[in-house]
Design an enzyme around this catalytic site. Structure first.
Site, short mmCIF file in Angstrom:
data_model
loop_
_atom_site.label_atom_id
_atom_site.label_comp_id
_atom_site.label_asym_id
_atom_site.label_seq_id
_atom_site.Cartn_x
_atom_site.Cartn_y
_atom_site.Cartn_z
N PHE A 1 0.77 6.55 13.24
CA PHE A 1 -0.36 6.17 13.61
C PHE A 1 -1.34 5.55 12.72
CE2 PHE A 1 1.91 8.43 16.95
CZ PHE A 1 1.07 8.47 18.33
N LEU B 1 9.81 -1.52 4.56
CA LEU B 1 8.26 -1.56 4.78
C LEU B 1 7.68 -2.90 5.03
CD1 LEU B 1 7.44 1.02 1.78
CD2 LEU B 1 7.73 1.55 4.16
N ALA B 2 8.37 -3.88 4.33
CA ALA B 2 7.75 -5.36 4.45
C ALA B 2 7.44 -5.83 5.67
CB ALA B 2 8.84 -6.25 3.74
N PHE C 1 0.90 -1.31 0.10
CA PHE C 1 0.01 -0.03 -0.06
C PHE C 1 0.96 1.49 -0.13
CE2 PHE C 1 -2.26 3.02 3.12
CZ PHE C 1 -2.98 3.80 2.24
N TYR D 1 1.32 -7.53 17.42
CA TYR D 1 1.76 -6.82 16.33
C TYR D 1 2.58 -5.85 17.19
CZ TYR D 1 2.10 -3.10 12.81
OH TYR D 1 2.13 -2.10 11.94
#
Length: 277
Positions: free
Chosen positions: A150, A56-57, A12, A122
């Protein structure tokens, strides 16, 4: 010209970031869709010299983390350690996509010194990733920047996330959600990409909150989207609240403004209007 490796380049945020970076840098894409997996260190061996890695992965959907914690630790923790090791070997700078790690805030707005509250797998995975990066900084002199995002939103985001879910339901003429009251700090994906660009030119290290500095409830987001759409839509809430729900969070972004020279440029109404097309 600097070479930037982007892991999660087809995601994304990754797709937009790669498009922006290609205007100024040589970009190397690294994504599981290309057969490149951050959990396999051998997949990095074919990558030549790079100056910066934007990592980013990762796995991001919190409900999945509760059901599959080991997958999240494997990808988000071990994958990040592989990236840090690659950066050590290539003497490359690392920019890491971290997340909201503050849980139930004891004060608002939340700065980077706020106590951490790792209330789901997470958040724990991102914390452990940050700790590994900090070790590489101290032990090997790695230059690293951790951006604690955020709530990112924008066109192209998976419908599992709140705002895309609302938009999808709105287009069908009926919005059905659970809890109307939780408030979140929503930051548009274009501003997120801008934060990465600023981080690329920053010569220091550090942890930075990236948000809008404002929070909006689920109901406020729904009401604004309905108003912006001009449609008559039936809206209902079950009142069901998620276990351990955080009721409000607002980012203090003064550090990013001061050091990265970054600030968000897309207000909530503009961002929602962009989501509606």
């Amino acid at each position: 010209m600097k070479t930037v490796l982007v892991t999660g380049s087809d995601g994304f945020v990754g797709r937009l970031l790669v498009a922006r970076l290609r205007k100024k840098f040589k970009v190397v894409c690294f994504d599981v869709s290309h057969g490149k997996d951050v959990t396999r260190f051998k997949d990095f061996t074919s990558v030549g010299k790079v100056d910066v890695v934007v990592h980013l992965a990762g796995l991001t959907f919190v409900p999945d983390a509760r059901d599959r914690p080991l997958d999240f630790f494997n990808v988000n923790v071990m994958g990040t350690y592989n990236v840090a090791e690659f950066c050590r070997l290539r003497k490359a700078k690392l920019i890491f996509a971290s997340s909201y790690l503050y849980g139930h805030p004891t004060y608002l707005p939340i700065d980077e010194e706020h106590p951490l509250d790792l209330y789901n797998p997470y958040a724990m995975s991102k914390y452990l990733a940050e700790e590994g990066i900090a070790y590489y900084e101290e032990e090997y002199g790695l230059q690293a920047i951790c951006l604690r995002f955020f709530n990112i939103y924008g066109s192209g985001q998976n419908d599992n996330f709140l705002i895309p879910k609302i938009v999808s339901q709105l287009k069908k003429g009926k919005i059905t959600l659970h809890d109307a009251k939780p408030k979140r700090d929503f930051v548009h994906v274009e501003d997120v990409v801008s934060a990465y660009v600023k981080a690329l030119s920053f010569t220091g290290s550090g942890v930075f909150n990236i948000g809008s500095g404002k929070s909006y409830s689920v109901q406020e987001i729904v009401d604004r989207l309905v108003e912006l759409s001009g449609k008559k839509v039936k809206v209902s809430y079950s009142g069901k609240r998620r276990k351990n729900e955080v009721m409000d969070c607002v980012a203090n972004i003064s550090k990013a403004k001061r050091l990265l020279k970054w600030k968000p440029s897309i207000d909530i109404d503009t961002g929602l209007r962009m989501m509606l097309g």
